[in-house]
Design a protein around this motif. Structure first.
Motif, PDB file in Angstrom:
ATOM      1  N   MET A   1      -1.570  50.062  63.845  1.00 44.34           N
ATOM      2  CA  MET A   1      -0.904  48.989  63.142  1.00 44.34           C
ATOM      3  C   MET A   1       0.404  49.490  62.541  1.00 44.34           C
ATOM      4  SD  MET A   1      -2.242  46.550  60.094  1.00 44.34           S
ATOM      5  CE  MET A   1      -1.966  47.532  58.669  1.00 44.34           C
ATOM      6  N   TYR A   2       0.369  50.667  61.886  1.00 42.73           N
ATOM      7  CA  TYR A   2       1.591  51.172  61.253  1.00 42.73           C
ATOM      8  C   TYR A   2       2.631  51.553  62.297  1.00 42.73           C
ATOM      9  CZ  TYR A   2      -1.370  51.215  57.162  1.00 42.73           C
ATOM     10  OH  TYR A   2      -2.209  50.844  56.162  1.00 42.73           O
ATOM     11  N   ALA A   3       2.183  52.054  63.430  1.00 44.84           N
ATOM     12  CA  ALA A   3       3.122  52.386  64.501  1.00 44.84           C
ATOM     13  C   ALA A   3       3.786  51.121  65.023  1.00 44.84           C
ATOM     14  CB  ALA A   3       2.405  53.127  65.618  1.00 44.84           C
ATOM     15  N   TRP A   4       3.036  50.038  65.115  1.00 49.82           N
ATOM     16  CA  TRP A   4       3.597  48.770  65.575  1.00 49.82           C
ATOM     17  C   TRP A   4       4.672  48.283  64.607  1.00 49.82           C
ATOM     18  CZ3 TRP A   4       3.816  43.826  63.532  1.00 49.82           C
ATOM     19  CH2 TRP A   4       4.199  42.821  64.418  1.00 49.82           C
ATOM     20  N   ILE A   5       4.386  48.372  63.297  1.00 46.89           N
ATOM     21  CA  ILE A   5       5.373  47.958  62.292  1.00 46.89           C
ATOM     22  C   ILE A   5       6.599  48.862  62.371  1.00 46.89           C
ATOM     23  CG2 ILE A   5       5.814  47.798  59.799  1.00 46.89           C
ATOM     24  CD1 ILE A   5       2.825  47.041  59.495  1.00 46.89           C
ATOM     25  N   TRP A   6       6.383  50.169  62.494  1.00 44.67           N
ATOM     26  CA  TRP A   6       7.498  51.119  62.552  1.00 44.67           C
ATOM     27  C   TRP A   6       8.406  50.834  63.749  1.00 44.67           C
ATOM     28  CZ3 TRP A   6       9.422  54.316  59.097  1.00 44.67           C
ATOM     29  CH2 TRP A   6      10.327  55.293  59.501  1.00 44.67           C
ATOM     30  N   ARG A   7       7.811  50.515  64.893  1.00 47.20           N
ATOM     31  CA  ARG A   7       8.623  50.209  66.078  1.00 47.20           C
ATOM     32  C   ARG A   7       9.406  48.908  65.912  1.00 47.20           C
ATOM     33  NH1 ARG A   7       3.846  51.829  68.817  1.00 47.20           N
ATOM     34  NH2 ARG A   7       3.339  49.642  69.145  1.00 47.20           N
ATOM     35  N   ARG A   8       8.901  47.961  65.133  1.00 47.35           N
ATOM     36  CA  ARG A   8       9.561  46.666  64.980  1.00 47.35           C
ATOM     37  C   ARG A   8      10.677  46.687  63.937  1.00 47.35           C
ATOM     38  NH1 ARG A   8       6.619  46.641  68.721  1.00 47.35           N
ATOM     39  NH2 ARG A   8       5.453  44.920  69.565  1.00 47.35           N
ATOM     40  N   LEU A   9      10.698  47.691  63.044  1.00 47.31           N
ATOM     41  CA  LEU A   9      11.752  47.755  62.031  1.00 47.31           C
ATOM     42  C   LEU A   9      13.068  48.148  62.681  1.00 47.31           C
ATOM     43  CD1 LEU A   9       9.868  49.541  59.131  1.00 47.31           C
ATOM     44  CD2 LEU A   9      10.609  47.166  59.191  1.00 47.31           C
ATOM     45  N   GLY A  11      16.961  49.707  63.103  1.00 41.14           N
ATOM     46  CA  GLY A  11      17.749  50.838  62.632  1.00 41.14           C
ATOM     47  C   GLY A  11      17.135  52.181  62.928  1.00 41.14           C
ATOM     48  N   ALA A  12      17.847  53.218  62.454  1.00 43.83           N
ATOM     49  CA  ALA A  12      17.386  54.595  62.610  1.00 43.83           C
ATOM     50  C   ALA A  12      16.322  54.886  61.555  1.00 43.83           C
ATOM     51  CB  ALA A  12      18.563  55.542  62.465  1.00 43.83           C
ATOM     52  N   TRP A  13      15.781  56.107  61.570  1.00 41.69           N
ATOM     53  CA  TRP A  13      14.660  56.406  60.683  1.00 41.69           C
ATOM     54  C   TRP A  13      14.988  56.267  59.202  1.00 41.69           C
ATOM     55  CZ3 TRP A  13      14.504  60.212  57.102  1.00 41.69           C
ATOM     56  CH2 TRP A  13      15.420  61.250  57.209  1.00 41.69           C
ATOM     57  N   PRO A  14      16.237  56.568  58.716  1.00 38.39           N
ATOM     58  CA  PRO A  14      16.477  56.349  57.284  1.00 38.39           C
ATOM     59  C   PRO A  14      16.396  54.863  56.903  1.00 38.39           C
ATOM     60  CG  PRO A  14      18.120  57.856  58.160  1.00 38.39           C
ATOM     61  CD  PRO A  14      17.372  57.287  59.327  1.00 38.39           C
ATOM     62  N   ALA A  15      16.904  54.014  57.762  1.00 35.16           N
ATOM     63  CA  ALA A  15      16.848  52.578  57.492  1.00 35.16           C
ATOM     64  C   ALA A  15      15.413  52.061  57.592  1.00 35.16           C
ATOM     65  CB  ALA A  15      17.746  51.827  58.466  1.00 35.16           C
ATOM     66  N   ALA A  20      10.555  50.121  55.068  1.00 30.89           N
ATOM     67  CA  ALA A  20       9.116  50.254  54.873  1.00 30.89           C
ATOM     68  C   ALA A  20       8.785  50.415  53.399  1.00 30.89           C
ATOM     69  CB  ALA A  20       8.592  51.434  55.678  1.00 30.89           C
ATOM     70  N   ALA A  21       9.567  51.204  52.678  1.00 27.03           N
ATOM     71  CA  ALA A  21       9.351  51.369  51.238  1.00 27.03           C
ATOM     72  C   ALA A  21       9.549  50.042  50.503  1.00 27.03           C
ATOM     73  CB  ALA A  21      10.288  52.432  50.685  1.00 27.03           C
ATOM     74  N   GLY A  22      10.569  49.291  50.910  1.00 29.66           N
ATOM     75  CA  GLY A  22      10.795  47.983  50.304  1.00 29.66           C
ATOM     76  C   GLY A  22       9.640  47.024  50.551  1.00 29.66           C
TER      77      GLY A  22
END
Length: 61
Positions: A1-9, A11-15, A20-22
């Motif tokens: 689930m978290y990988a799916w969210i990470w792929r959908r966000l 920008g690059a990893w800082p963004a 994700a923090a927001g």
């Protein structure tokens, strides 16, 4: 689930990290200020807990 969210966000990893923090902060704020106060009225977590007074700090007391 978290990988799916990470792929959908976007920008690059800082963004992605900032987004994700927001999202985590927003979800926590909604739970803390909206959901938990409503649940507290229905579920009394301290019901039945007996609190004993603290022992006296003075000698012989």
């Amino acid at each position: 689930m978290y990988a799916w969210i990470w792929r959908r966000l976007p920008g690059a990893w800082p963004a992605k990290t900032a987004a994700a923090a927001g999202i985590v902060i927003a979800v926590a704020a909604v739970l803390w200020y909206a959901l938990f106060p409503q649940l507290e009225a229905k579920i009394q977590f301290d019901h039945g807990v007996v609190q004993t007074p603290a022992p006296s700090a003075t000698p012989g007391g």
